[in-house]
Design an enzyme around this catalytic site. Structure first.
Site, mmCIF file in Angstrom:
data_model
loop_
_atom_site.group_PDB
_atom_site.id
_atom_site.type_symbol
_atom_site.label_atom_id
_atom_site.label_comp_id
_atom_site.label_asym_id
_atom_site.label_seq_id
_atom_site.Cartn_x
_atom_site.Cartn_y
_atom_site.Cartn_z
ATOM 1 N N SER A 174 0.826 -1.216 0.000
ATOM 2 C CA SER A 174 0.000 0.000 0.000
ATOM 3 C C SER A 174 0.852 1.253 0.000
ATOM 4 O O SER A 174 0.460 2.274 0.544
ATOM 5 C CB SER A 174 -0.895 0.007 1.248
ATOM 6 O OG SER A 174 -0.116 -0.078 2.427
ATOM 7 N N CYS A 175 2.061 1.190 -0.599
ATOM 8 C CA CYS A 175 2.972 2.321 -0.503
ATOM 9 C C CYS A 175 2.496 3.521 -1.303
ATOM 10 O O CYS A 175 2.951 4.638 -1.082
ATOM 11 C CB CYS A 175 4.372 1.923 -0.951
ATOM 12 S SG CYS A 175 4.462 1.346 -2.658
ATOM 13 N N GLY A 176 1.621 3.304 -2.280
ATOM 14 C CA GLY A 176 1.037 4.432 -2.975
ATOM 15 C C GLY A 176 1.850 4.955 -4.139
ATOM 16 O O GLY A 176 1.475 5.923 -4.777
#
Length: 303
Positions: free
Chosen positions: A134-136
């Site tokens: 979920s680091c984006g």
């Protein structure tokens, strides 16, 4: 064991309930601290907190640092042990890795003291590590970042037969003692081309299980783990392929599905990748030439 928790439950079968007990996999937070700097000016930084199954905590911390590109040699580590706030506790004997002890909060913080001459990139650490699902950031940025920190690769010469490949999931399952008690843990196994189990670890987090495995092998100076296959009891994500790459592993097989970015990592860095490995079928996403004993049933290759 501290890794297993017994609890009372109501087991319902049809419309009848029965009071009994059940074994659950323990889940507790582990904070990883890093000690660094010259001898007279040491600093301590908390770099990660992960939810894990207690046991092999030192290997987990070391594996995390290896697969994130923070350390590259066992000599980079000067000291390793549990810590609570500013109280330093020396490691226990090798047979005591926190796996069979009562709950102790002080055993939920591991500090890795680096040697004074180890160069540390705080900018890399302050990015909170790019390898979370979920680091984006986009996939292209993830691959570029991985390319900048991965160790040198040599030509992948690993080969395994389809017959041996089919046998691996059952061999891993047989070795999963805690899973057999709880049914609630991910397992990872490291095998050679003959299907012999080299190492196995379990955890509530599949990424933690891989870190424990690679950390243990790193501390024994076995990394890079060339000519080995990593078997995952679940799916194969970018994060897990990244860890395999950093450990020098030649092939990854998963009982579940790979993600699109995991396939990109496999193809870019030439890691043979198999998914949906079951009793009588599997998919090869990269590296057909690394699996022997398969006969093609189609004449033309799709582009």
């Amino acid at each position: 064991m501290r890794s297993v928790f017994e609890t009372f439950i109501e087991k319902v079968h049809g419309f009848t309930s029965l009071s009994t007990t059940d074994a659950l996999a323990v889940e507790e937070p582990l904070e990883i601290q890093l000690g660094y700097g010259p001898r007279g000016d040491r600093n301590v930084k908390s770099i990660a907190v992960t939810m894990r199954t207690p046991g092999y905590d030192f290997e987990l911390a070391v594996g995390f640092l290896v697969t994130e590109g923070v350390i590259h040699d066992a000599a980079d580590i000067e000291q390793l042990g549990y810590a609570q706030e500013r109280t330093w506790e020396r490691p226990q004997e090798p047979e005591d890795r926190g796996a069979a002890l009562p709950y102790q909060p002080r055993r939920n913080i591991v500090r890795v003291e680096l040697a004074p001459d180890v160069a540390l990139s705080l900018a890399h650490i302050n990015r909170n590590f790019y390898t979370t699902s979920s680091c984006g950031i986009c996939g292209k940025a993830s691959l570029l970042a991985l390319q900048s920190v991965c160790p040198p690769r040599i030509s992948n010469q690993f080969s395994i037969s389809a017959e041996v490949l089919y046998s691996l999931p059952s061999r891993l399952r047989e070795a999963q003692a805690i899973f057999n008690s709880t049914g609630g843990l991910h397992g990872v196994g490291l095998f050679n081309a003959q299907g012999e189990l080299i190492a196995m670890h379990e955890d509530v987090g599949r990424h933690n299980a891989v870190d424990k495995l690679i950390g243990a092998e790193f501390l024994q100076d076995h990394v890079p783990l060339r000519d080995t296959i990593l078997l995952l009891s679940g799916r194969a994500s970018f994060e897990l392929l990244q860890k395999a790459l950093m450990g020098g592993i030649s092939m990854v097989a998963a009982v579940g599905a790979p993600s699109s970015l995991a396939v990109q990592v496999a193809r870019q860095f030439d890691i043979a990748l198999v998914g949906f490995l079951r009793d009588d079928h599997f998919n090869i996403y990269h590296g057909l030439e690394h699996v022997s004993g398969c006969t093609s049933s189609r004449k033309e290759k799709l582009i």
